[in-house]
Design an enzyme around this catalytic site. Structure first.
Site, PDB file in Angstrom:
ATOM      1  N   LYS A  74       0.793  -1.227   0.000  1.00  0.00           N
ATOM      2  CA  LYS A  74       0.000   0.000   0.000  1.00  0.00           C
ATOM      3  C   LYS A  74       0.829   1.282   0.000  1.00  0.00           C
ATOM      4  O   LYS A  74       0.377   2.332  -0.470  1.00  0.00           O
ATOM      5  CB  LYS A  74      -0.929   0.006   1.213  1.00  0.00           C
ATOM      6  CG  LYS A  74      -2.071  -0.989   1.143  1.00  0.00           C
ATOM      7  CD  LYS A  74      -3.182  -0.495   0.248  1.00  0.00           C
ATOM      8  CE  LYS A  74      -4.427  -1.363   0.378  1.00  0.00           C
ATOM      9  NZ  LYS A  74      -5.562  -0.833  -0.402  1.00  0.00           N
ATOM     10  N   ASP A 108      -8.530  -0.749   6.592  1.00  0.00           N
ATOM     11  CA  ASP A 108      -8.634  -2.080   7.175  1.00  0.00           C
ATOM     12  C   ASP A 108      -7.289  -2.533   7.711  1.00  0.00           C
ATOM     13  O   ASP A 108      -7.153  -3.649   8.189  1.00  0.00           O
ATOM     14  CB  ASP A 108      -9.129  -3.085   6.132  1.00  0.00           C
ATOM     15  CG  ASP A 108     -10.641  -3.043   5.950  1.00  0.00           C
ATOM     16  OD1 ASP A 108     -11.350  -2.924   6.957  1.00  0.00           O
ATOM     17  OD2 ASP A 108     -11.096  -3.145   4.805  1.00  0.00           O
TER      18      ASP A 108
END
Length: 339
Positions: free
Chosen positions: A48, A73
């Site tokens: 990410k 998340d």
């Protein structure tokens, strides 16, 4: 007449290479399956950071920021928090109540202020948007929603580095290009990056979207009338927690709708099998990280997917690319599955 080489074409790759600790992540071969292992990307245990850091860089090129914020998340929030810390900014991260403690602790280790929201990831995203607007914080979301569509596109741009590295690594080793690419999807950002990359190849590579049965917003959307965005009706409580998203990213959906060849949903048991398969090959993959391989195992072995296998023309020699998007971000869960 004159010529001028474009200085902007490679600026994203140049930016990523400038980050402390940058290194090309491994591409491992398990028979016909190529595994791009993002578990150690920039020391953050997940892919990410490529998207989050690039989007934050683009924002700071254009305007001043006091605080960065996001909903997560787990892995996106850690990427935003780590990048903010390195740049000298505060990060506020909104998380759903069912996030495991280890992932919350990872956020706090990066200096983030963590706000736990009673509800799902999508409710955390809405809370983040509302509070950030009230406080004047800069949201860095990997999901596009009404009135917020530009920055998630920059996040998707950042993910392109993964596929460019893959292409270079395969070429260096003389490996055949993949005929199938299995991409796990939460809101659809990484999937969108894959669609852009492999559609540009124009060689018929088939892109497959993999989702948990319990968080199937892309499947719900592609099967809706006119392929319009539609929310998942699942409880969003899969062990593939990074994929527990109930709504698609509006900034990515049209490209995914028009570019993905096959959408499929799988149960958690396939993720557990894929984690163990990768562990046996020396690759540490968390539940979401293993989801691409899990989708391939299910597509190849599950009787209900036989018509899809036949239509795609799959054989035991078909070259396949999967992305291990995270390592053991929940150590306790990893030990439970892998031992």
């Amino acid at each position: 007449m004159r010529f001028y080489f474009n200085p902007y074409r490679e600026r994203r790759r140049a930016f990523h290479r400038s980050l402390e600790g940058y290194a090309v992540t491994p591409l491992v071969r398990l028979g016909p399956v190529y595994v791009k292992d993002e578990s150690q990307r920039l020391g953050l245990n997940a892919f990410k950071v490529l998207g989050g850091s690039w989007a934050m860089h683009r924002v700071l090129e254009q305007r001043a920021v006091n605080v960065f914020s996001c909903a997560t998340d787990g892995n996106h929030g850690r990427a935003v928090a780590a990048t903010a810390r390195r740049l000298g900014y505060q990060a506020v991260v909104f998380v759903p109540a069912n996030m495991v403690p280890a992932r919350i602790e990872n956020l706090r280790r990066e200096g983030a202020r963590v706000e736990v929201v009673e509800g799902t990831y999508d409710e955390a995203l809405r809370r983040c948007a509302a509070e950030s607007e009230a406080q004047g914080w800069q949201v860095i979301s990997d999901s596009g929603y009404g009135g917020y569509l530009e920055i998630p596109q920059w996040v998707v741009e950042g993910y392109a580095t993964i596929f460019e590295e893959c292409e270079e690594q395969m070429a260096e080793r003389g490996w055949a290009r993949p005929r199938v690419v299995m991409i796990q999807a939460g809101v659809g950002g990484l999937l969108c990056a894959a669609v852009r990359h492999f559609r540009a190849w124009g060689d018929g590579t088939q892109v497959v979207c993999v989702e948990p049965e319990d968080a199937d917003c892309l499947m719900a959307s592609i099967t809706s009338e006119g392929g319009r965005p539609r929310a998942s009706q699942g409880s969003q409580n899969s062990i593939m927690s990074g994929l527990n998203c109930g709504e698609v990213s509006l900034s990515a959906w049209e490209e995914n709708r028009d570019g993905v060849d096959l959408f499929l949903t799988i149960g958690d048991v396939w993720a557990e099998r894929a984690m163990r398969r990768l562990a046996a090959a020396g690759v540490v993959a968390g539940e979401s990280g293993a989801a691409g391989l899990a989708g391939w195992l299910a597509l190849w072995e599950a009787p209900e997917f036989a018509p899809a296998r036949e239509q795609m023309g799959l054989t035991e020699q078909t070259p396949v690319l999967v992305i291990n998007t995270e390592g053991a971000t929940d150590p306790e869960g990893y030990r439970r599955v892998v031992g």
